[in-house]
Design a protein around this motif. Sequence first.
Motif, PDB file in Angstrom:
ATOM      1  N   UNK A  38      56.149  21.549 -10.303  1.00 45.12           N
ATOM      2  CA  UNK A  38      57.532  21.575  -9.798  1.00 45.12           C
ATOM      3  C   UNK A  38      57.726  20.485  -8.758  1.00 45.12           C
ATOM      4  N   UNK A  39      58.912  19.914  -8.713  1.00 49.95           N
ATOM      5  CA  UNK A  39      59.198  18.920  -7.685  1.00 49.95           C
ATOM      6  C   UNK A  39      60.596  19.138  -7.128  1.00 49.95           C
ATOM      7  N   UNK A  40      60.725  18.827  -5.885  1.00 50.88           N
ATOM      8  CA  UNK A  40      62.038  18.858  -5.234  1.00 50.88           C
ATOM      9  C   UNK A  40      62.111  17.690  -4.262  1.00 50.88           C
ATOM     10  N   UNK A  41      63.238  16.994  -4.292  1.00 53.31           N
ATOM     11  CA  UNK A  41      63.448  15.903  -3.348  1.00 53.31           C
ATOM     12  C   UNK A  41      64.342  16.397  -2.205  1.00 53.31           C
ATOM     13  N   UNK A  42      64.356  15.659  -1.119  1.00 53.74           N
ATOM     14  CA  UNK A  42      65.236  16.007  -0.007  1.00 53.74           C
ATOM     15  C   UNK A  42      66.684  16.080  -0.477  1.00 53.74           C
ATOM     16  N   UNK A  43      67.015  15.188  -1.360  1.00 52.85           N
ATOM     17  CA  UNK A  43      68.376  15.145  -1.892  1.00 52.85           C
ATOM     18  C   UNK A  43      68.779  16.415  -2.603  1.00 52.85           C
ATOM     19  N   UNK A  44      67.788  17.241  -2.945  1.00 51.40           N
ATOM     20  CA  UNK A  44      68.080  18.532  -3.551  1.00 51.40           C
ATOM     21  C   UNK A  44      67.942  19.655  -2.526  1.00 51.40           C
ATOM     22  N   UNK A  45      66.905  19.549  -1.712  1.00 51.46           N
ATOM     23  CA  UNK A  45      66.573  20.650  -0.806  1.00 51.46           C
ATOM     24  C   UNK A  45      67.669  20.903   0.224  1.00 51.46           C
ATOM     25  N   UNK A  46      68.092  19.857   0.914  1.00 40.72           N
ATOM     26  CA  UNK A  46      69.068  20.078   1.980  1.00 40.72           C
ATOM     27  C   UNK A  46      70.414  20.591   1.456  1.00 40.72           C
ATOM     28  N   UNK A  47      70.962  19.974   0.408  1.00 43.49           N
ATOM     29  CA  UNK A  47      72.212  20.537  -0.123  1.00 43.49           C
ATOM     30  C   UNK A  47      72.042  21.973  -0.637  1.00 43.49           C
ATOM     31  N   UNK A  48      70.883  22.270  -1.227  1.00 43.03           N
ATOM     32  CA  UNK A  48      70.650  23.631  -1.719  1.00 43.03           C
ATOM     33  C   UNK A  48      70.647  24.622  -0.575  1.00 43.03           C
ATOM     34  N   UNK A  49      69.930  24.270   0.496  1.00 44.85           N
ATOM     35  CA  UNK A  49      69.888  25.154   1.659  1.00 44.85           C
ATOM     36  C   UNK A  49      71.295  25.408   2.189  1.00 44.85           C
ATOM     37  N   UNK A  50      72.073  24.354   2.226  1.00 40.94           N
ATOM     38  CA  UNK A  50      73.441  24.497   2.719  1.00 40.94           C
ATOM     39  C   UNK A  50      74.248  25.476   1.856  1.00 40.94           C
ATOM     40  N   UNK A  51      74.125  25.304   0.534  1.00 41.97           N
ATOM     41  CA  UNK A  51      74.862  26.207  -0.361  1.00 41.97           C
ATOM     42  C   UNK A  51      74.375  27.643  -0.233  1.00 41.97           C
ATOM     43  N   UNK A  52      73.066  27.802  -0.064  1.00 49.09           N
ATOM     44  CA  UNK A  52      72.520  29.153   0.068  1.00 49.09           C
ATOM     45  C   UNK A  52      73.006  29.811   1.356  1.00 49.09           C
ATOM     46  N   UNK A  53      73.094  29.020   2.420  1.00 50.36           N
ATOM     47  CA  UNK A  53      73.631  29.560   3.670  1.00 50.36           C
ATOM     48  C   UNK A  53      75.089  29.966   3.478  1.00 50.36           C
ATOM     49  N   UNK A  54      75.859  29.111   2.834  1.00 48.35           N
ATOM     50  CA  UNK A  54      77.259  29.433   2.564  1.00 48.35           C
ATOM     51  C   UNK A  54      77.409  30.708   1.750  1.00 48.35           C
ATOM     52  N   UNK A  55      76.478  30.931   0.850  1.00 49.75           N
ATOM     53  CA  UNK A  55      76.540  32.120   0.014  1.00 49.75           C
ATOM     54  C   UNK A  55      75.962  33.359   0.674  1.00 49.75           C
ATOM     55  N   UNK A  56      75.397  33.179   1.860  1.00 50.93           N
ATOM     56  CA  UNK A  56      74.843  34.330   2.580  1.00 50.93           C
ATOM     57  C   UNK A  56      73.463  34.760   2.101  1.00 50.93           C
ATOM     58  N   UNK A  57      72.788  33.912   1.323  1.00 47.83           N
ATOM     59  CA  UNK A  57      71.458  34.273   0.834  1.00 47.83           C
ATOM     60  C   UNK A  57      70.373  33.820   1.808  1.00 47.83           C
TER      61      UNK A  57
END
Lengths: 180, 180
Positions: A38-57
């Motif tokens: 599996x791989x994740x780049x910063x370009x994926x991680x930070x936006x994902x974290x932001x969306x997860x915070x917005x969703x309350x997860x």
Amino acid sequence: MQENRTSTEFAVLGLLTLKPMSGYEMRQLVTQSIGHFWSESYGQIYPSLKRLVNGGLVTKKTDPSSKRDKHIYQITDEGRTQLDRWRAAAPKPQPTRNELLLKLFLNEDPAIALEHVTNARLQAIDQLRQLGFLEEKLRSEHSDDSRSFAGLATLEYDRYRAEAVVRWADAVLAELAPQR
Amino acid sequence: MQENRTSTEFAVLGLLTLKPMSGYEMRQLVTQSIGHFWSESYGQIYPSLKRLVNGGLVTKKTDPSSKRDKHIYQITDEGRTQLDRWRAAAPKPQPTRNELLLKLFLNEDPAIALEHVTNARLQAIDQLRQLGFLEEKLRSEHSDDSRSFAGLATLEYDRYRAEAVVRWADAVLAELAPQR
DNA sequence: TTTGGCATGTAATCCGTTACATGATTAG
DNA sequence: CTAATCATGTAACGGATTACATGCCAAA
């Protein structure tokens, strides 16, 4: 109103079950411990974290013990619920696109085929070596809990597959350069 | 002024060495004969053909024998030259992203692990069955030319890999549900 | 006559990597 | 002092799938 989460978001969410961490730490963790599948780049991680915070997860807070501006993310109960549902669902089959096979298929020059297959074999052998290191590391870190079982199972998967590539290459090479 | 061609464009170009054909035919060919390791959608094929024509690697003409508006594409000498160069270059390693392994790694529930691994095993067995059909088809179509060798080699690759998955699953399942 | 397969293409969208932009801290 | 590493994020770009839009021909 059903949010549409990607595998990446669930990967990020799932990694937070190991421990609360920052985006930077997560990136290190991904490359160091599950990089073989599996791989994740910063370009994926930070936006994902932001969306997860917005969703309350996920919740975000600033680490007070750090001199730097460090954000620690933590999974919420709702996050765990959603994660459980995702984990129980069948993994979606990843599309198979293999450039090596494409080149073999389209190639009429045996010398080139030989070279590509030989290289593939060497790469598989090298991967086996790396998997050996990872396995050692995993066994030493947490000797025998359930987490280690899952980690070993993923290593084994790639080990079986790499061995298969070596055997396949041997078979093909035997046909390409017979009796000598 | 070096054009930057994608793997998809070379795949399209390479398929035209088998015979001149239309975009529609190419799509059929891809799904039917190399679908186990490569895929192309119309959304890729038609734009690729257009770019290849613009670059002079392919010519386009309308099939007069067809009542329908059918465009036959054919590879040019320049196309063959470029294709040869691409074929000789090392295949770029495809990124490894495996959702099954991710779910196993992030999962603490053995029942779910058991289910996912069991399914993976069944899918691999089914793939072996399909590869068997493809192999028969390939052997019957062109009995023993060099093209058939390449085709068989790609089938064998996936067969080795699918067998590896079955063996891996057996090993993991044995550990998940021991002595009974 | 209407359904399925032939046939071509574009547009919208998704998902991912790489490049960019910025800056603090620490170890040598 | 200065290079490496910690640390966060966004923007640009690329490559692929899916949905859309259109229409003809043949067979049932």
